[in-house]
Scaffold this active site. Structure first.
Site, PDB file in Angstrom:
ATOM      1  N   ASP B 517       0.857  -1.187   0.000  1.00 54.05           N
ATOM      2  CA  ASP B 517       0.000   0.000   0.000  1.00 54.05           C
ATOM      3  C   ASP B 517       0.898   1.244   0.000  1.00 54.05           C
ATOM      4  O   ASP B 517       2.107   1.144   0.132  1.00 54.05           O
ATOM      5  CB  ASP B 517      -0.868  -0.052   1.267  1.00 54.05           C
ATOM      6  CG  ASP B 517      -2.032   0.919   1.219  1.00 54.05           C
ATOM      7  OD1 ASP B 517      -2.251   1.561   0.182  1.00 54.05           O
ATOM      8  OD2 ASP B 517      -2.730   1.030   2.250  1.00 54.05           O
ATOM      9  N   ASP B 593      -8.957   3.977  -1.440  1.00 54.22           N
ATOM     10  CA  ASP B 593      -9.747   4.358  -0.270  1.00 54.22           C
ATOM     11  C   ASP B 593     -11.065   4.999  -0.683  1.00 54.22           C
ATOM     12  O   ASP B 593     -11.205   6.220  -0.692  1.00 54.22           O
ATOM     13  CB  ASP B 593      -8.923   5.301   0.611  1.00 54.22           C
ATOM     14  CG  ASP B 593      -7.655   4.610   1.099  1.00 54.22           C
ATOM     15  OD1 ASP B 593      -7.597   3.364   1.013  1.00 54.22           O
ATOM     16  OD2 ASP B 593      -6.731   5.299   1.558  1.00 54.22           O
TER      17      ASP B 593
END
Lengths: 522, 925
Positions: B517, B593
């Site tokens: 990530d 996200d």
């Protein structure tokens, strides 16, 4: 090709062998069927799906193909997505597992019946005897705890009931007292009102006289000031007159501008005495008085118009007069003292001389009665709040035997890693960082919130400190039977939603009942 | 955030107070409220517009174009293409046209002569060196030079002005490069000798200075697609699937960024970049791949060809006066102008051609295609154990549990929190005992802490990206002060790879896989939340040159590590947020996200489709939405969407309430369980599609046009999509829906409603049930879909389960389908341990219909105990009398069957035929 055919043919054969070879205690009924349902699986008959939706030949039961919508034709295979497999688990608890657990390479039943080595290649050991022994051991242990806990619960209950009774009984007694006191208070109130009436009347008479006196005094003072200001004695105060008054130099720039002076003419060209008395006397007097803080000489200089030496003298007289007034002020009552303090800021003309001794006596008597009345009121409210406390104590649900009553307000702590958690029963829950920051509220008492049949198995505390970007903190307290009341677990499964585990004898059930369920399980 | 909301409330209150409010006041208040709402989503001021990026502005609006033309004397033809020099008043360039294998043409533009600095070419995006192809019939004349491809496409380079036109085999002009004459190539200059334009030698944005020691070296080129109304691709943007004209808005931006609470329906940058555009019309599908890793902007315009400079050429070949045209203008901050024209002509062709350039997604481990359970964060080992058990207790399948950053010791990746995760191996064992995996996160930022061995070793070795002064570049990220590994350095890639070895990543085994990530890279303290462009990488490249491949390089290293650690035996799974063209060779991608609202659920389809057509097939959006709490209805619908997304993972922000399925009402939990079980039942189909992708480059999920390119009705469809060629799904992404209308594409196709076997003809709109527990799914007539109907706790436990085949007859009573099976985990399939078989259903005569199985790949030797337990035939318009199974021609075995006349179904009971054997089933009428 030949090899292929044989292995295909083997498949149904294998299934048959398995059923015959290892019955795991199913006897004549198909694999995976509990004894209670044996009569529904009769080899001689066709099989009717238990929901009645379909009838199939008996050979299709446990043939690893799902025929029934309710999955009941495959109790011993994984063919039906919604089926159940019953493992007998001799020596331990029998149980139903979803059909998907059959032949999935994982041993789920302690008797190993869910895995058939011929199919999944997994040989599960039978560990029911060991599990049974362990379970019995654990059950014994649990029974001990419950027995001891239940005994303690009786004590807690006794204590709790006593508390509740005290509070309940106390309330009745207090309520009676409350009635008496109420009557007394009413009596005092009547007396007080009468005395206050009398006091008021006496004061009014004297006040009227004083008012008249004061008016005269005021007019005199005004006349005096008027004459002082009226520099050319023409009976009128003009802009020019005002500009001579140093005290009016508001911006203290050493000279009095037209604008500054004009303020005191109140929109008129000039002021005769009546206009002066009505409008300008008070403000000018106040302005000049402010200068009093300066040394007398300076004041004289300020106020005094240089050409007129006698003005200083006059002002000096005014000053001493004021001082006299202050000296004479009686200090009998608070009221009057207050009035006087205000008077300092406002106008000393409002300061009145003392009342006559007769009136003062009445005032004193009234104060006495007022005191008695307020004592009665206070006593009454004390009793009322005691009643309220008791009543609110009784309002909580302390369980069928009031065992929780004695735990009310008691606090229990648990330190885990970085934090110390604290639970005060029926009050609040909180958390404190080890490094000594202030306590964070994790919630205030809300309610019991166990399931309907087990209400007292959990408590909810909510509306704690708000989380940044999240909800108000809250705590869910799960309660289990234990020999002592203590907090044994505190976690935060979701941000700002805490979960505590509290052990307490108050949650211990009658071990006799436990015995029953224990026997039915094993 | 709440502060801003309060402002909004206050404004509303004021509106209430005022008795008389003028219309204008209401409107301005409304606009204000709108503006406030926007603030909640994303802080736009943090991110550049084209106007704020000096090079973009210069390319977009060119007051004076360079007007390049080919010097006819410079033109050289060779076996595989053409070379020439371009001249202009600004500078001279060299151009190279190369024909590559399988109908692809590469155009490469660079400075002529000896440039002051080399330009970066992100060759890592390519799956090896493209193979050249011999041209046919090369020609040159004073005006132009040309060649013809083996497939009959003609490529003509026009000299003055410089332009490259591509004609297809029907002699239609399909692509024209530089027809807008926007080619602009800023050559390197000596500092001081040339003042340059505004922002040429230095730029400032948001309090950050870009020192630009080498000045600007931007490149830009326009490509026109003639005869097309629709363009697709250019991920990643939270925008419609069909690209929109940007004439009156910002261009699409490709600059990998960590955008907090991203906003929908615009061309702002997100986490990844694939500079690849696809054009489709009923007869032709083509693509243009701009190979450049620097910040890139793409303007899209739609116009009509005969009004532009191409009018004369178009008129020659097209009868119609009104030829539609789409233009794409690629603008990059540095690097080469390198364009790959992918010539199709059909959708399947461009998928294969693009995949042969940038690679395919290799066959993933089966578990990764199943359901993943994630949360920021599972608190500790007990929590993990509880969730693991919770899925079993509620009989919901689950294959992988994920740990976000909090599992580490102070955000030091490859470590474990000593209190909460003290026994990782035991935790992994707990999961793998149920056939499940653990996935942990490791990000490229390294905590600055001398007691952290990774930090220390990398520092001592000089493995970090440097700042412009030559010191280690330092920025802020999760651990606070952090340094960033320079994956441009092959040694660093090896070092990172070795961090995953079992002796380095203590407490792990082959059942742990990886999540990379924050690899845009995210730098909280940096310009636009990323690394300064003048930071310096291995090989003397500036960060600006390589920015868009930073995350890709990290995942390449991770992939290497995961293969090495298990002696090249176990297939790794890696999820990445940042990506570039080619990332599919090593990782799956999720859309970052997102937020728990219906619009984000809706946008996940176009986002997944854009990635899918751009060569990245294993994609999905966080189920439930990452930010904000999700309500029950939305969560159920999201699970239904996830069940039909190639990558299926539930995830939640640390501030959100817990979301495990059993924390909701029974109807909601049941609907979620059904959705997940539906996914598991289709796993054989999904897995086969993944295999086929690895062979053909076909996406797993597909836009309708990829299967029905002639059906123009579906060109902008983004509410429904296909899984493979056989399933059409229309996930519900709108609240409070009980019925929904959807479009069934194709001409004279038959579609079968999966849930009730209803037959639906196409093309046309149908209205179907879509109550909370229902997912509208259709099987396409002509397909056979393999399923497994025994829901297990995890996919690994299903490996020996029998199959149920769903046969859907087309209008000619024909259907076929495939199945791929292997051990789902290892590389043994590379040594023949797999099977790839085909099933065919057809009408042999008026009296006999057959279903046959055939080995499609005899090299596959996998021979599991997997048989067919049931065959459902849809669309039966005859009366079956008996059904027989043959392994050879002589020994038929009678099979039981059920004929459900009103549903036109035959259900063949327990054929028992092994999937790895040849057999035939005869249905006699």
């Amino acid at each position: 090709m030949l090899k292929i055919s044989t292995s295909i043919l083997l498949l149904p054969l294998l299934t048959l062998c398995i059923v015959a070879e290892k019955d795991h205690g199913y006897g004549n009924r198909p694999r995976g069927v509990p004894l209670s349902k044996a009569s529904l699986y009769k080899e001689k008959n066709d099989f009717e799906c238990l929901d009645g939706s379909k009838t199939i030949p008996y050979e299709q039961v446990n043939d690893d193909y799902c025929d029934c919508l309710d999955g009941t034709d495959e109790p011993g295979t994984s063919a039906c997505a919604n089926g159940r497999f019953h493992c007998i688990n001799l020596g331990y608890k029998s149980m139903d597992v979803p059909s998907s657990r059959v032949n999935d390479f994982i041993c789920d039943c302690c008797d190993g019946s869910d895995e058939q080595v011929e199919i999944s290649g997994i040989q599960c050991p039978n560990i029911c005897t060991q599990l049974g022994a362990k379970a019995r051991e654990a059950a014994e242990e649990h029974k001990k705890t419950v027995t001891a806990g239940f005994a303690k619960r009786a004590d807690l209950a006794k204590e709790g009931q006593k508390l509740v009774k005290e509070k309940t009984g106390g309330v009745d007694e207090l309520k009676k007292q409350l009635e008496t006191l109420q009557a007394e208070k009413d009596e005092f109130e009547k007396k007080k009102n009468a005395a206050e009436e009398k006091e008021k009347a006496a004061r009014e008479v004297e006040d009227k006289v004083w008012d008249e006196e004061r008016n005269v005094k005021r007019r005199n003072l005004a006349t005096e000031l008027f004459e002082k200001l009226d520099s050319n004695k023409d009976g009128k105060i003009t802009l020019e007159d005002l500009k001579l008054i140093v005290g009016l130099d508001q911006d203290s720039n050493g000279e009095i501008s037209d604008d500054e002076a004009k303020n005191y003419l109140f929109g008129l060209e000039e002021l005769d005495f009546e206009a002066f008395f009505e409008k300008a006397f008070n403000p000018i007097r106040r302005i000049l008085k402010e200068k009093v803080v300066k040394p007398v000489e300076e004041v004289l200089e300020d106020v005094g118009v240089t050409e007129k030496a006698e003005t200083g003298e006059n002002e000096g007289e005014g000053e001493s007069e004021e001082e006299n007034l202050e000296d004479d002020t009686p200090l009998e009552t608070d009221e009057q003292q207050q009035q006087q303090q205000q008077g300092d800021d406002e106008d000393d003309l409002d300061i009145r001389p003392p009342y006559s001794p007769e009136t003062l006596k009445i005032v004193e008597e009234t104060a006495q009665i007022r005191n008695e009345f307020s004592e009665a009121v206070q006593k009454l409210s004390e009793i009322e709040s005691t009643i309220k406390d008791s009543e609110s104590f009784i309002e909580f649900d302390y369980g069928p035997d009031s065992a929780w009553a004695s735990l009310k307000g008691q606090c229990f702590e648990l330190t885990e890693n970085q934090y110390t958690y604290k639970l005060c029963i029926f009050d609040k829950s909180s958390q404190k960082d080890k490094n000594g920051y202030s306590e964070v509220s994790l919630g205030h008492w809300n309610s019991w919130n166990g399931p309907e049949n087990d209400k007292f198995s959990s408590q909810k505390y909510d509306k704690g400190q708000n989380c940044w970007n999240g909800p108000d903190r809250s705590t869910h307290v799960q309660i289990k039977c234990g020999e002592e009341t203590k907090l044994v677990e505190a976690t935060e499964p979701s941000k700002c939603e805490y979960h505590f585990l509290l052990l307490s004898p108050a949650a211990c059930q009658d071990p006799a009942k436990l015995e029953e369920s224990y026997h039915s399980e094993l | 955030m709440s502060y801003i909301l309060n402002h909004g409330d206050r404004w509303k209150a004021r509106i209430g107070e005022k008795k008389k409010v003028s219309m204008r006041a209401v409107i301005s208040l409304f606009i204000l409220l709108l503006a406030i709402n926007l603030c909640i989503a994303v802080d736009r001021s943090k991110f550049k517009t084209c106007e704020q990026a000096a090079f973009c502005k210069r390319h977009r609006i060119q007051e004076k174009t360079a007007d390049y033309s080919v010097d006819p004397t410079s033109v050289k033809a060779n076996e595989t293409g053409l070379q020439a020099t371009l001249t202009s008043e600004v500078n001279n360039l060299k151009v190279e046209l190369v024909l590559l294998k399988d109908n692809v043409v590469r155009i490469l533009l660079d400075e002529a002569g000896t440039p002051l600095r080399p330009r970066f070419q992100p060759l890592i995006a390519l799956n090896g060196t493209p193979v050249h192809e011999h041209v046919i019939a090369a020609e040159a004349n004073p005006e132009s030079a040309s060649f013809v491809t083996p497939t009959g496409f003609k490529i003509i380079m026009n000299f003055k002005p410089f332009r490259i036109d591509v004609f297809n085999s029907k002699k239609e002009l399909v692509i024209s490069v530089n027809s807008k004459n926007l080619l602009k190539f800023e050559h390197f200059r000596e500092k001081g000798a040339d003042a340059g334009e505004d922002g040429f030698w230095e730029e400032n944005f948001g309090g950050h200075r870009d020192s630009k020691p080498f000045g600007s070296s931007s490149v830009g080129l326009d490509v026109s697609f003639i005869g097309f109304k629709f363009l697709y691709g250019l991920p990643e943007h939270a925008d419609t699937f069909a690209l929109k004209s940007t004439t009156n808005s910002e261009p699409y931006r490709l600059y990998n960024l960590d955008v907090f609470e991203y906003e929908l329906n615009n061309g702002m940058s997100l986490y990844g970049a694939v500079p690849y555009v696809i054009a489709n019309n009923p007869t032709q599908t083509v693509g243009a791949f701009w190979l450049n890793a620097a910040e890139t902007w793409v303007d899209i315009a739609s116009s009509t060809a005969d009004k532009g400079v191409l009018a004369s050429i178009v008129d020659k070949f097209k009868a119609s006066k009104d030829v539609p045209q789409m233009d794409a203008h690629f603008i990059s901050e540095s690097g080469l102008a390198e364009l790959y024209l992918i010539l199709g002509p059909k959708p399947y062709d461009i998928f294969r051609q693009y995949a042969s350039l940038t690679g395919v997604y290799p066959l993933p481990p089966l578990f990764s295609v199943a359901y993943h359970q994630c949360r920021w964060n599972y608190n500790d080992e007990d929590d993990v154990a509880m969730v693991n058990a919770g899925f079993d207790q509620h009989d919901i399948p689950m294959d992988a549990l994920w740990l976000d950053i909090e599992h580490t010791d102070g955000k030091k990746y490859f470590t474990w929190d000593p209190v909460k995760f003290a026994n990782p191996q035991k935790m992994i064992d707990g999961l793998s005992s149920k056939g499940r995996k653990l996935i942990t996160i490791s990000d490229p930022h390294i905590k600055k802490d001398d007691n952290y061995p990774v930090y220390k070793e990398a520092k001592d070795q000089g493995y970090y990206v440097k700042n412009v002064e030559g010191n280690d570049f330092e920025g802020h990220c999760w651990p606070g002060a952090s340094l960033y590994l320079d994956y441009m350095n092959p040694e660093v890639r090896n070092y990172w790879a070795s961090r995953y070895h079992f002796d380095k990543y203590i407490g792990t085994d082959k059942n742990l896989h990886v999540w990379n990530d924050m690899n845009e890279p995210s730098v909280f303290s940096g310009p636009e939340v990323t690394m300064n462009k003048d930071a310096r990488h291995f090989g003397d490249w500036e960060h600006r040159d390589i920015h868009n491949i930073y995350g890709f390089l990290q995942t390449i290293s991770t992939h290497k590590g995961l293969i090495e650690r298990a002696d090249k035996k176990v297939r790794p799974f890696i999820l990445t947020r940042s990506f570039f063209a080619g990332s599919q060779r090593v990782a799956a991608v999720w859309t970052g996200d997102n937020t728990a609202d219906w619009d984000h659920l809706r946008i996940s389809i176009p986002m997944m489709l854009s990635l899918s057509v751009a060569g990245i097939p294993h994609v999905g959006a966080d189920v439930g939405g990452f930010f904000k709490n999700v309500d029950e209805q939305l969560l159920v619908r999201w699970y239904q969407m996830g069940a039909f997304s190639p990558f299926f993972r539930a995830h939640a922000h640390i501030d959100c309430k817990r979301r495990e399925p059993w924390l909701f009402s029974d109807p909601a939990m049941n609907a979620i369980r059904n959705a997940i079980r539906t996914r598991y039942s289709f796993l054989p189909y999904w897995y086969t599609l993944f295999y086929e992708h690895s062979k053909t480059g076909l996406p797993i999920i597909r836009p309708l046009w990829s299967e029905f390119p002639e059906d123009e009705q579906c060109y902008d469809e983004e509410r429904e999509f296909l899984i493979g060629n056989g399933l059409l799904v229309r996930p519900i992404a709108e609240p409070d829906v009980t019925q929904v209308s959807l479009y069934l594409p194709g001409r004279r196709q038959v579609w079968y409603e999966w849930n009730n076997d209803k037959t639906r003809p196409s093309p046309g709109a149908v209205y179907v049930d879509a109550t909370l527990e229902t997912i509208p799914i259709f099987q396409r007539g002509g397909t056979i879909i393999p399923t497994r109907q025994r829901p297990r706790r995890s996919s690994a436990l299903m490996k020996n389960d029998p199959l149920t085949l769903y046969v859907a007859a087309d209008t000619k009573d024909f259907a076929n389908g495939t199945i791929y099976l292997d051990d789902g985990e290892t590389y043994d399939y590379e040594n023949g341990q797999y099977l790839y078989w085909g099933f065919t259903y057809k009408k042999e005569s008026d009296f006999v219909y057959t279903i046959t199985s055939k080995n499609l790949d005899p090299k596959g030797e996998f021979d599991p105990d997997v048989y067919i337990e049931k065959i459902v035939v849809r669309g039966v318009r005859y009366y079956p009398r008996n059904v027989h199974l043959y392994y050879d021609d002589y020994n038929p075995e009678g099979l039981e069957f059920e004929h459900i006349r009103d549903k036109h179904l035959i259900v063949i009971r327990k054929p028992g035929a092994y999937v790895s054997r040849e057999w035939r089933i005869d249905i006699h009428t």
